[in-house]
Design a protein around this motif. Structure first.
Motif, PDB file in Angstrom:
ATOM      1  N   ARG A  42       0.846  -1.179   0.000  1.00 47.92           N
ATOM      2  CA  ARG A  42       0.000   0.000   0.000  1.00 47.92           C
ATOM      3  C   ARG A  42       0.891   1.242   0.000  1.00 47.92           C
ATOM      4  NH1 ARG A  42      -4.618  -1.719   4.520  1.00 47.92           N
ATOM      5  NH2 ARG A  42      -5.463  -3.524   3.337  1.00 47.92           N
ATOM      6  N   PRO A  43       0.331   2.418  -0.299  1.00 47.93           N
ATOM      7  CA  PRO A  43       1.178   3.628  -0.363  1.00 47.93           C
ATOM      8  C   PRO A  43       2.002   3.856   0.898  1.00 47.93           C
ATOM      9  CG  PRO A  43      -0.975   4.084  -1.298  1.00 47.93           C
ATOM     10  CD  PRO A  43      -1.048   2.697  -0.757  1.00 47.93           C
ATOM     11  N   ALA A  44       1.404   3.642   2.077  1.00 45.32           N
ATOM     12  CA  ALA A  44       2.151   3.855   3.325  1.00 45.32           C
ATOM     13  C   ALA A  44       3.325   2.890   3.428  1.00 45.32           C
ATOM     14  CB  ALA A  44       1.223   3.700   4.527  1.00 45.32           C
ATOM     15  N   GLY A  45       3.126   1.631   3.043  1.00 46.25           N
ATOM     16  CA  GLY A  45       4.208   0.655   3.100  1.00 46.25           C
ATOM     17  C   GLY A  45       5.312   0.963   2.121  1.00 46.25           C
ATOM     18  N   ALA A  46       4.955   1.387   0.906  1.00 45.52           N
ATOM     19  CA  ALA A  46       5.962   1.735  -0.098  1.00 45.52           C
ATOM     20  C   ALA A  46       6.782   2.939   0.359  1.00 45.52           C
ATOM     21  CB  ALA A  46       5.285   2.027  -1.435  1.00 45.52           C
ATOM     22  N   ILE A  47       6.110   3.932   0.937  1.00 50.18           N
ATOM     23  CA  ILE A  47       6.823   5.114   1.429  1.00 50.18           C
ATOM     24  C   ILE A  47       7.761   4.744   2.569  1.00 50.18           C
ATOM     25  CG2 ILE A  47       6.518   7.335   2.603  1.00 50.18           C
ATOM     26  CD1 ILE A  47       3.916   7.682   1.031  1.00 50.18           C
ATOM     27  N   ALA A  48       7.310   3.853   3.452  1.00 52.94           N
ATOM     28  CA  ALA A  48       8.140   3.442   4.592  1.00 52.94           C
ATOM     29  C   ALA A  48       9.412   2.752   4.118  1.00 52.94           C
ATOM     30  CB  ALA A  48       7.340   2.523   5.507  1.00 52.94           C
ATOM     31  N   LEU A  49       9.307   1.842   3.163  1.00 53.12           N
ATOM     32  CA  LEU A  49      10.492   1.141   2.662  1.00 53.12           C
ATOM     33  C   LEU A  49      11.403   2.074   1.868  1.00 53.12           C
ATOM     34  CD1 LEU A  49       8.983  -2.304   1.602  1.00 53.12           C
ATOM     35  CD2 LEU A  49      10.328  -1.755   3.631  1.00 53.12           C
ATOM     36  N   ALA A  50      10.801   3.019   1.140  1.00 53.68           N
ATOM     37  CA  ALA A  50      11.620   4.003   0.426  1.00 53.68           C
ATOM     38  C   ALA A  50      12.384   4.877   1.414  1.00 53.68           C
ATOM     39  CB  ALA A  50      10.733   4.852  -0.472  1.00 53.68           C
ATOM     40  N   LEU A  51      11.752   5.220   2.526  1.00 58.77           N
ATOM     41  CA  LEU A  51      12.435   5.997   3.561  1.00 58.77           C
ATOM     42  C   LEU A  51      13.576   5.207   4.183  1.00 58.77           C
ATOM     43  CD1 LEU A  51       9.415   7.719   5.371  1.00 58.77           C
ATOM     44  CD2 LEU A  51      11.251   8.862   4.109  1.00 58.77           C
ATOM     45  N   VAL A  52      13.391   3.908   4.367  1.00 60.68           N
ATOM     46  CA  VAL A  52      14.464   3.067   4.913  1.00 60.68           C
ATOM     47  C   VAL A  52      15.653   3.062   3.962  1.00 60.68           C
ATOM     48  CG1 VAL A  52      15.106   0.694   5.486  1.00 60.68           C
ATOM     49  CG2 VAL A  52      12.924   1.609   6.279  1.00 60.68           C
ATOM     50  N   ALA A  53      15.378   2.903   2.657  1.00 61.70           N
ATOM     51  CA  ALA A  53      16.461   2.907   1.677  1.00 61.70           C
ATOM     52  C   ALA A  53      17.176   4.252   1.648  1.00 61.70           C
ATOM     53  CB  ALA A  53      15.900   2.571   0.289  1.00 61.70           C
ATOM     54  N   ALA A  54      16.407   5.348   1.685  1.00 62.98           N
ATOM     55  CA  ALA A  54      17.010   6.681   1.667  1.00 62.98           C
ATOM     56  C   ALA A  54      17.816   6.934   2.929  1.00 62.98           C
ATOM     57  CB  ALA A  54      15.914   7.734   1.507  1.00 62.98           C
ATOM     58  N   ALA A  55      17.297   6.494   4.086  1.00 58.31           N
ATOM     59  CA  ALA A  55      18.019   6.672   5.346  1.00 58.31           C
ATOM     60  C   ALA A  55      19.334   5.896   5.333  1.00 58.31           C
ATOM     61  CB  ALA A  55      17.147   6.222   6.517  1.00 58.31           C
ATOM     62  N   PHE A  56      19.322   4.702   4.744  1.00 60.67           N
ATOM     63  CA  PHE A  56      20.565   3.923   4.650  1.00 60.67           C
ATOM     64  C   PHE A  56      21.608   4.666   3.826  1.00 60.67           C
ATOM     65  CE2 PHE A  56      23.212   1.013   2.208  1.00 60.67           C
ATOM     66  CZ  PHE A  56      23.826   0.306   3.228  1.00 60.67           C
ATOM     67  N   THR A  82      20.303  10.852  -1.307  1.00 60.29           N
ATOM     68  CA  THR A  82      19.231  10.442  -0.407  1.00 60.29           C
ATOM     69  C   THR A  82      17.871  10.885  -0.936  1.00 60.29           C
ATOM     70  OG1 THR A  82      20.715  10.556   1.508  1.00 60.29           O
ATOM     71  CG2 THR A  82      18.338  10.648   1.938  1.00 60.29           C
ATOM     72  N   VAL A  83      17.767  12.151  -1.314  1.00 56.40           N
ATOM     73  CA  VAL A  83      16.511  12.676  -1.853  1.00 56.40           C
ATOM     74  C   VAL A  83      16.145  11.970  -3.162  1.00 56.40           C
ATOM     75  CG1 VAL A  83      15.337  14.722  -2.732  1.00 56.40           C
ATOM     76  CG2 VAL A  83      16.825  14.906  -0.730  1.00 56.40           C
ATOM     77  N   ALA A  84      17.162  11.754  -4.014  1.00 58.18           N
ATOM     78  CA  ALA A  84      16.908  11.097  -5.298  1.00 58.18           C
ATOM     79  C   ALA A  84      16.404   9.671  -5.105  1.00 58.18           C
ATOM     80  CB  ALA A  84      18.185  11.094  -6.139  1.00 58.18           C
ATOM     81  N   ILE A  85      17.000   8.944  -4.163  1.00 59.11           N
ATOM     82  CA  ILE A  85      16.555   7.569  -3.889  1.00 59.11           C
ATOM     83  C   ILE A  85      15.118   7.562  -3.398  1.00 59.11           C
ATOM     84  CG2 ILE A  85      16.879   5.596  -2.342  1.00 59.11           C
ATOM     85  CD1 ILE A  85      18.848   5.640  -4.601  1.00 59.11           C
ATOM     86  N   LEU A  86      14.784   8.470  -2.503  1.00 55.95           N
ATOM     87  CA  LEU A  86      13.432   8.526  -1.957  1.00 55.95           C
ATOM     88  C   LEU A  86      12.401   8.817  -3.040  1.00 55.95           C
ATOM     89  CD1 LEU A  86      11.472   8.536   0.439  1.00 55.95           C
ATOM     90  CD2 LEU A  86      12.047  10.948   0.799  1.00 55.95           C
ATOM     91  N   VAL A  87      12.682   9.819  -3.866  1.00 51.80           N
ATOM     92  CA  VAL A  87      11.714  10.241  -4.885  1.00 51.80           C
ATOM     93  C   VAL A  87      11.656   9.255  -6.046  1.00 51.80           C
ATOM     94  CG1 VAL A  87      11.130  12.055  -6.529  1.00 51.80           C
ATOM     95  CG2 VAL A  87      11.971  12.660  -4.252  1.00 51.80           C
ATOM     96  N   LEU A  88      12.826   8.905  -6.584  1.00 51.07           N
ATOM     97  CA  LEU A  88      12.856   8.041  -7.753  1.00 51.07           C
ATOM     98  C   LEU A  88      12.346   6.638  -7.453  1.00 51.07           C
ATOM     99  CD1 LEU A  88      16.247   9.053  -9.415  1.00 51.07           C
ATOM    100  CD2 LEU A  88      13.926   9.713 -10.080  1.00 51.07           C
ATOM    101  N   THR A  89      12.612   6.151  -6.237  1.00 51.85           N
ATOM    102  CA  THR A  89      12.118   4.820  -5.867  1.00 51.85           C
ATOM    103  C   THR A  89      10.604   4.767  -5.939  1.00 51.85           C
ATOM    104  OG1 THR A  89      14.032   4.349  -4.457  1.00 51.85           O
ATOM    105  CG2 THR A  89      12.021   3.113  -4.023  1.00 51.85           C
ATOM    106  N   LEU A  90       9.945   5.754  -5.346  1.00 48.24           N
ATOM    107  CA  LEU A  90       8.484   5.779  -5.366  1.00 48.24           C
ATOM    108  C   LEU A  90       7.940   6.004  -6.770  1.00 48.24           C
ATOM    109  CD1 LEU A  90       7.867   7.846  -2.103  1.00 48.24           C
ATOM    110  CD2 LEU A  90       7.574   5.387  -2.415  1.00 48.24           C
ATOM    111  N   LEU A  91       8.551   6.940  -7.507  1.00 45.51           N
ATOM    112  CA  LEU A  91       8.076   7.218  -8.867  1.00 45.51           C
ATOM    113  C   LEU A  91       8.212   5.998  -9.774  1.00 45.51           C
ATOM    114  CD1 LEU A  91       9.397  10.842  -9.535  1.00 45.51           C
ATOM    115  CD2 LEU A  91       7.048  10.123  -9.047  1.00 45.51           C
ATOM    116  N   MET A  92       9.361   5.323  -9.702  1.00 45.23           N
ATOM    117  CA  MET A  92       9.587   4.169 -10.568  1.00 45.23           C
ATOM    118  C   MET A  92       8.704   2.995 -10.174  1.00 45.23           C
ATOM    119  SD  MET A  92      13.741   4.379 -11.064  1.00 45.23           S
ATOM    120  CE  MET A  92      13.764   2.986 -12.190  1.00 45.23           C
TER     121      MET A  92
END
Length: 233
Positions: free
Chosen positions: A24-38, A140-150
């Motif tokens: 779901r959108p919340a789950g996708a955002i959470a995992l994208a945030l984990v990747a960006a935080a890493f 970090t910003v690119a990973i967060l945005v591009l991950t969700l967009l892609m």
């Protein structure tokens, strides 16, 4: 060797994006945030790497063997998720299946983090003289945005869940096969011979026969239990 590793990295990244489409959108955002935080937390370590050191890692057989173990575990989780998702599409999951499904769903991939670290390292090599902090924040910003967009682009292009699930399954089979190639690392496992090790051959055939017979017995037992349960109802 480097070409095989790059293909594995691309496949792992694509598998990660495919996996996000089942959230779901919340789950996708959470995992994208984990990747960006890493990425943000590891950029300081990435600045201390060198091309020579990375090349030595790729030529280190023991390190490649350790990596192949993590790759196998990662692929096992993803294939287990594909199995549970396919089962969920056709029937109601039991409590144990739901627990297993949730565990596999929320594991984005064990190798996505080394892939992100490698991508960040290569980006630092490609931008000499640029402030490392700027590179880290921008990545970090690119990973967060591009991950969700892609991820949502893939979901828009492939709205059918079963097609995305089949694609995820095939991608992970490819990753497993490439992992074997990377493990060999140009070395031959054994010298060719015309002699047949009959003991080893019979052992393998015996294990295959035992597995087939055991699987049939277990399947028969499950079917009988289901029939008895239906008759009681």
């Amino acid at each position: 060797m480097e070409t095989v590793v790059i293909i594995i990295m691309v496949a792992v990244g694509f598998s990660f994006l495919l996996k996000l489409t089942f959230h779901r959108p919340a789950g996708a955002i959470a995992l994208a945030l984990v990747a960006a935080a890493f990425v943000f937390l590891s950029y300081d370590e990435a600045t201390s790497q060198s091309k020579t050191q990375i090349a030595d890692w790729l030529q280190n057989p023991s390190l490649m063997l350790d990596t192949s173990v993590w790759l196998t575990i990662d692929v096992a989780f993803q294939i287990c998720f594909c199995t549970m998702e396919a089962k969920k599409m056709t029937q109601k999951l039991s409590k144990k299946d739901i627990i297993l499904y949730c565990i596999c769903l929320w594991i984005p991939g064990l190798l996505i983090f080394p892939v992100l670290f490698a991508a960040l390292t290569q980006l630092i090599f490609a931008l000499p003289g640029t402030d490392f902090t700027i590179i880290g924040l921008a990545t970090t910003v690119a990973i967060l945005v591009l991950t969700l967009l892609m991820a949502y682009l893939i979901k828009w292009l492939l709205p059918e869940t079963d097609i995305r699930l089949e694609l995820l399954f095939m991608i992970n089979l490819l990753i497993a096969a490439l992992g074997i190639v990377a493990t060999v690392n140009g070395r031959t496992a054994a010298v060719g011979t015309n002699d047949v090790d009959w003991y080893a051959l019979l052992t393998v055939l015996g294990l295959l026969a035992f597995g087939c017979v055991g699987g049939l017995i277990i399947n028969r037992f499950i079917i009988i239990r289901k029939i008895n349960r239906i008759q009681k109802l």
